[in-house]
Design a protein around this motif. Structure first.
Motif, PDB file in Angstrom:
ATOM      1  N   VAL A 198      80.906 -52.128 -65.085  1.00 21.06           N
ATOM      2  CA  VAL A 198      82.189 -51.730 -65.682  1.00 21.06           C
ATOM      3  C   VAL A 198      83.290 -52.671 -65.215  1.00 21.06           C
ATOM      4  CG1 VAL A 198      83.981 -49.931 -65.678  1.00 21.06           C
ATOM      5  CG2 VAL A 198      81.604 -49.297 -66.060  1.00 21.06           C
ATOM      6  N   LEU A 199      83.333 -52.951 -63.930  1.00 21.15           N
ATOM      7  CA  LEU A 199      84.361 -53.839 -63.399  1.00 21.15           C
ATOM      8  C   LEU A 199      84.171 -55.276 -63.897  1.00 21.15           C
ATOM      9  CD1 LEU A 199      84.634 -52.514 -59.739  1.00 21.15           C
ATOM     10  CD2 LEU A 199      86.290 -52.217 -61.596  1.00 21.15           C
ATOM     11  N   LYS A 200      82.920 -55.690 -64.025  1.00 25.82           N
ATOM     12  CA  LYS A 200      82.627 -57.067 -64.437  1.00 25.82           C
ATOM     13  C   LYS A 200      83.045 -57.353 -65.874  1.00 25.82           C
ATOM     14  CE  LYS A 200      78.745 -60.266 -64.746  1.00 25.82           C
ATOM     15  NZ  LYS A 200      77.301 -60.406 -64.613  1.00 25.82           N
ATOM     16  N   ILE A 201      82.971 -56.365 -66.755  1.00 23.64           N
ATOM     17  CA  ILE A 201      83.246 -56.628 -68.172  1.00 23.64           C
ATOM     18  C   ILE A 201      84.734 -56.590 -68.518  1.00 23.64           C
ATOM     19  CG2 ILE A 201      80.972 -55.856 -68.944  1.00 23.64           C
ATOM     20  CD1 ILE A 201      82.291 -53.229 -69.864  1.00 23.64           C
ATOM     21  N   ILE A 202      85.572 -56.250 -67.554  1.00 21.87           N
ATOM     22  CA  ILE A 202      87.010 -56.233 -67.820  1.00 21.87           C
ATOM     23  C   ILE A 202      87.532 -57.667 -67.850  1.00 21.87           C
ATOM     24  CG2 ILE A 202      89.276 -55.511 -66.965  1.00 21.87           C
ATOM     25  CD1 ILE A 202      87.856 -53.087 -65.700  1.00 21.87           C
ATOM     26  N   GLN A 229      89.883 -60.116 -67.033  1.00 22.38           N
ATOM     27  CA  GLN A 229      90.987 -60.240 -66.080  1.00 22.38           C
ATOM     28  C   GLN A 229      91.881 -61.445 -66.348  1.00 22.38           C
ATOM     29  OE1 GLN A 229      90.098 -59.351 -61.889  1.00 22.38           O
ATOM     30  NE2 GLN A 229      88.007 -58.940 -62.578  1.00 22.38           N
ATOM     31  N   SER A 230      91.677 -62.078 -67.492  1.00 22.54           N
ATOM     32  CA  SER A 230      92.545 -63.215 -67.819  1.00 22.54           C
ATOM     33  C   SER A 230      93.882 -62.736 -68.393  1.00 22.54           C
ATOM     34  CB  SER A 230      91.854 -64.142 -68.816  1.00 22.54           C
ATOM     35  OG  SER A 230      91.684 -63.487 -70.066  1.00 22.54           O
ATOM     36  N   THR A 231      93.973 -61.453 -68.733  1.00 23.78           N
ATOM     37  CA  THR A 231      95.223 -60.904 -69.253  1.00 23.78           C
ATOM     38  C   THR A 231      95.847 -60.002 -68.199  1.00 23.78           C
ATOM     39  OG1 THR A 231      94.214 -58.910 -70.186  1.00 23.78           O
ATOM     40  CG2 THR A 231      94.239 -60.888 -71.591  1.00 23.78           C
ATOM     41  N   LEU A 232      97.129 -59.777 -68.312  1.00 21.68           N
ATOM     42  CA  LEU A 232      97.812 -58.877 -67.371  1.00 21.68           C
ATOM     43  C   LEU A 232      97.278 -57.458 -67.493  1.00 21.68           C
ATOM     44  CD1 LEU A 232     101.424 -60.254 -67.797  1.00 21.68           C
ATOM     45  CD2 LEU A 232      99.901 -60.535 -65.839  1.00 21.68           C
ATOM     46  N   LYS A 233      97.060 -57.024 -68.718  1.00 20.02           N
ATOM     47  CA  LYS A 233      96.521 -55.678 -68.933  1.00 20.02           C
ATOM     48  C   LYS A 233      95.143 -55.560 -68.294  1.00 20.02           C
ATOM     49  CE  LYS A 233      95.321 -52.388 -72.598  1.00 20.02           C
ATOM     50  NZ  LYS A 233      93.990 -52.086 -72.108  1.00 20.02           N
ATOM     51  N   GLY A 234      94.328 -56.599 -68.436  1.00 21.93           N
ATOM     52  CA  GLY A 234      93.003 -56.593 -67.835  1.00 21.93           C
ATOM     53  C   GLY A 234      93.059 -56.534 -66.322  1.00 21.93           C
ATOM     54  N   LYS A 235      94.004 -57.265 -65.730  1.00 16.66           N
ATOM     55  CA  LYS A 235      94.169 -57.235 -64.274  1.00 16.66           C
ATOM     56  C   LYS A 235      94.584 -55.838 -63.814  1.00 16.66           C
ATOM     57  CE  LYS A 235      95.209 -62.105 -63.739  1.00 16.66           C
ATOM     58  NZ  LYS A 235      96.130 -63.124 -63.324  1.00 16.66           N
ATOM     59  N   ARG A 236      95.509 -55.244 -64.562  1.00 19.02           N
ATOM     60  CA  ARG A 236      95.946 -53.893 -64.223  1.00 19.02           C
ATOM     61  C   ARG A 236      94.795 -52.907 -64.343  1.00 19.02           C
ATOM     62  NH1 ARG A 236      99.016 -50.862 -68.532  1.00 19.02           N
ATOM     63  NH2 ARG A 236      96.879 -50.796 -69.242  1.00 19.02           N
ATOM     64  N   ASP A 237      94.064 -52.986 -65.458  1.00 22.98           N
ATOM     65  CA  ASP A 237      92.946 -52.070 -65.680  1.00 22.98           C
ATOM     66  C   ASP A 237      91.885 -52.243 -64.599  1.00 22.98           C
ATOM     67  OD1 ASP A 237      94.308 -51.237 -67.908  1.00 22.98           O
ATOM     68  OD2 ASP A 237      92.957 -52.182 -69.358  1.00 22.98           O
ATOM     69  N   TYR A 238      91.610 -53.491 -64.238  1.00 20.41           N
ATOM     70  CA  TYR A 238      90.634 -53.760 -63.191  1.00 20.41           C
ATOM     71  C   TYR A 238      91.082 -53.116 -61.867  1.00 20.41           C
ATOM     72  CZ  TYR A 238      87.619 -56.136 -59.884  1.00 20.41           C
ATOM     73  OH  TYR A 238      86.721 -56.395 -58.871  1.00 20.41           O
ATOM     74  N   ALA A 239      92.348 -53.298 -61.525  1.00 17.91           N
ATOM     75  CA  ALA A 239      92.865 -52.738 -60.269  1.00 17.91           C
ATOM     76  C   ALA A 239      92.763 -51.214 -60.261  1.00 17.91           C
ATOM     77  CB  ALA A 239      94.304 -53.183 -60.044  1.00 17.91           C
ATOM     78  N   MET A 240      93.126 -50.603 -61.373  1.00 16.64           N
ATOM     79  CA  MET A 240      93.072 -49.135 -61.437  1.00 16.64           C
ATOM     80  C   MET A 240      91.633 -48.628 -61.353  1.00 16.64           C
ATOM     81  SD  MET A 240      96.063 -48.536 -64.282  1.00 16.64           S
ATOM     82  CE  MET A 240      95.804 -46.791 -64.452  1.00 16.64           C
ATOM     83  N   LEU A 241      90.737 -49.261 -62.091  1.00 16.03           N
ATOM     84  CA  LEU A 241      89.335 -48.842 -62.048  1.00 16.03           C
ATOM     85  C   LEU A 241      88.711 -49.135 -60.693  1.00 16.03           C
ATOM     86  CD1 LEU A 241      88.107 -49.688 -65.632  1.00 16.03           C
ATOM     87  CD2 LEU A 241      88.196 -47.443 -64.553  1.00 16.03           C
ATOM     88  N   ALA A 242      89.091 -50.244 -60.065  1.00 17.11           N
ATOM     89  CA  ALA A 242      88.582 -50.556 -58.723  1.00 17.11           C
ATOM     90  C   ALA A 242      89.009 -49.476 -57.731  1.00 17.11           C
ATOM     91  CB  ALA A 242      89.061 -51.927 -58.276  1.00 17.11           C
ATOM     92  N   LEU A 243      90.238 -48.997 -57.856  1.00 12.48           N
ATOM     93  CA  LEU A 243      90.692 -47.902 -56.992  1.00 12.48           C
ATOM     94  C   LEU A 243      89.815 -46.667 -57.172  1.00 12.48           C
ATOM     95  CD1 LEU A 243      94.556 -48.177 -57.466  1.00 12.48           C
ATOM     96  CD2 LEU A 243      93.360 -48.282 -55.271  1.00 12.48           C
ATOM     97  N   MET A 244      89.512 -46.350 -58.415  1.00 11.96           N
ATOM     98  CA  MET A 244      88.730 -45.142 -58.690  1.00 11.96           C
ATOM     99  C   MET A 244      87.256 -45.322 -58.337  1.00 11.96           C
ATOM    100  SD  MET A 244      90.496 -43.620 -62.126  1.00 11.96           S
ATOM    101  CE  MET A 244      90.878 -45.113 -63.003  1.00 11.96           C
ATOM    102  N   LEU A 245      86.668 -46.436 -58.756  1.00 12.04           N
ATOM    103  CA  LEU A 245      85.233 -46.629 -58.553  1.00 12.04           C
ATOM    104  C   LEU A 245      84.886 -46.966 -57.114  1.00 12.04           C
ATOM    105  CD1 LEU A 245      84.387 -48.646 -61.792  1.00 12.04           C
ATOM    106  CD2 LEU A 245      83.735 -46.289 -61.275  1.00 12.04           C
ATOM    107  N   THR A 246      85.690 -47.803 -56.480  1.00 13.57           N
ATOM    108  CA  THR A 246      85.375 -48.263 -55.134  1.00 13.57           C
ATOM    109  C   THR A 246      85.814 -47.262 -54.071  1.00 13.57           C
ATOM    110  OG1 THR A 246      85.687 -50.511 -55.921  1.00 13.57           O
ATOM    111  CG2 THR A 246      85.587 -50.211 -53.555  1.00 13.57           C
ATOM    112  N   MET A 247      86.958 -46.638 -54.296  1.00 16.34           N
ATOM    113  CA  MET A 247      87.500 -45.747 -53.284  1.00 16.34           C
ATOM    114  C   MET A 247      87.293 -44.280 -53.611  1.00 16.34           C
ATOM    115  SD  MET A 247      90.967 -47.979 -52.599  1.00 16.34           S
ATOM    116  CE  MET A 247      91.730 -46.763 -51.553  1.00 16.34           C
TER     117      MET A 247
END
Length: 187
Positions: free
Chosen positions: A87-91, A93-111
């Motif tokens: 899930v994290l890999k397919i985001i 991250q070259s766009t700002l929205k993608g970076k934001r989405d990655y950060a939010m999902l990383a918070l949920m999935l990792t933590m």
């Protein structure tokens, strides 16, 4: 309550009794309602008849009626580590929205944070505890942010990556944590 009154109309019950409430509960089961839904509908009926009795309008016919038995086991499967990484890999991250989405999902999935915990988070909640970076969250049932959750380095990096000046150009507002980082670091 609409479902209750529709049921009364369907069965032609103008003076409901405790048996009418039991039959309603069975009707909900028979129509495929889940136990949690049945429980909520029966609670609404019980509250309604408590009110009618308190107001002297109708006896509380639902006083001794039990709702549905609800399993207290966890009902949802969790993602495997491989699925979470995917899930994290397919985001993108070259766009700002993608970076934001990655950060939010990383918070949920990792933590393991809930969406509400992420949305309540603020940059001021990120602190150093010993040699670890932690995020203080307002956990379920708590009134203040008193639960520290260790933040892995890649999650902190992902959050910091959203703090560039161009991140303010996101059209959709990120969670408070990401918005606060953007605001605070660019002041």
């Amino acid at each position: 309550m609409r479902q209750w009154f529709n049921y009364l109309y369907q069965v032609g019950a103008s003076n409901p009794t405790p048996d009418t409430v039991r039959a309603y509960r069975q009707h909900l089961r028979d129509t495929g309602k889940k136990p949690t839904t049945i429980q909520n509908y029966i609670i609404a009926v019980k509250q309604f008849f408590k009110w009618t009795e308190d107001e002297g309008l109708y006896p509380n016919i639902a006083k001794h009626i039990k709702g549905a038995k609800i399993s207290h086991e966890h009902k949802k499967d969790y993602l495997t580590s491989a699925q979470a990484r995917h899930v994290l890999k397919i985001i993108d991250q070259s766009t700002l929205k993608g970076k934001r989405d990655y950060a939010m999902l990383a918070l949920m999935l990792t933590m393991g944070l809930r969406t509400i915990e992420v949305s309540r988070a603020n940059v001021d909640d990120i602190r150093t505890q010993g040699d670890a970076v932690v995020l203080y969250v307002q956990g379920k049932g708590h009134v203040e942010k008193d639960a520290p959750v260790r933040m892995p380095g890649h999650v902190e990096s992902a959050i910091r990556d959203t703090s560039r000046p161009e991140a303010q150009q996101l059209q959709k507002r990120p969670c408070l944590l990401l918005r606060a980082i953007t605001t605070k670091e660019n002041e």
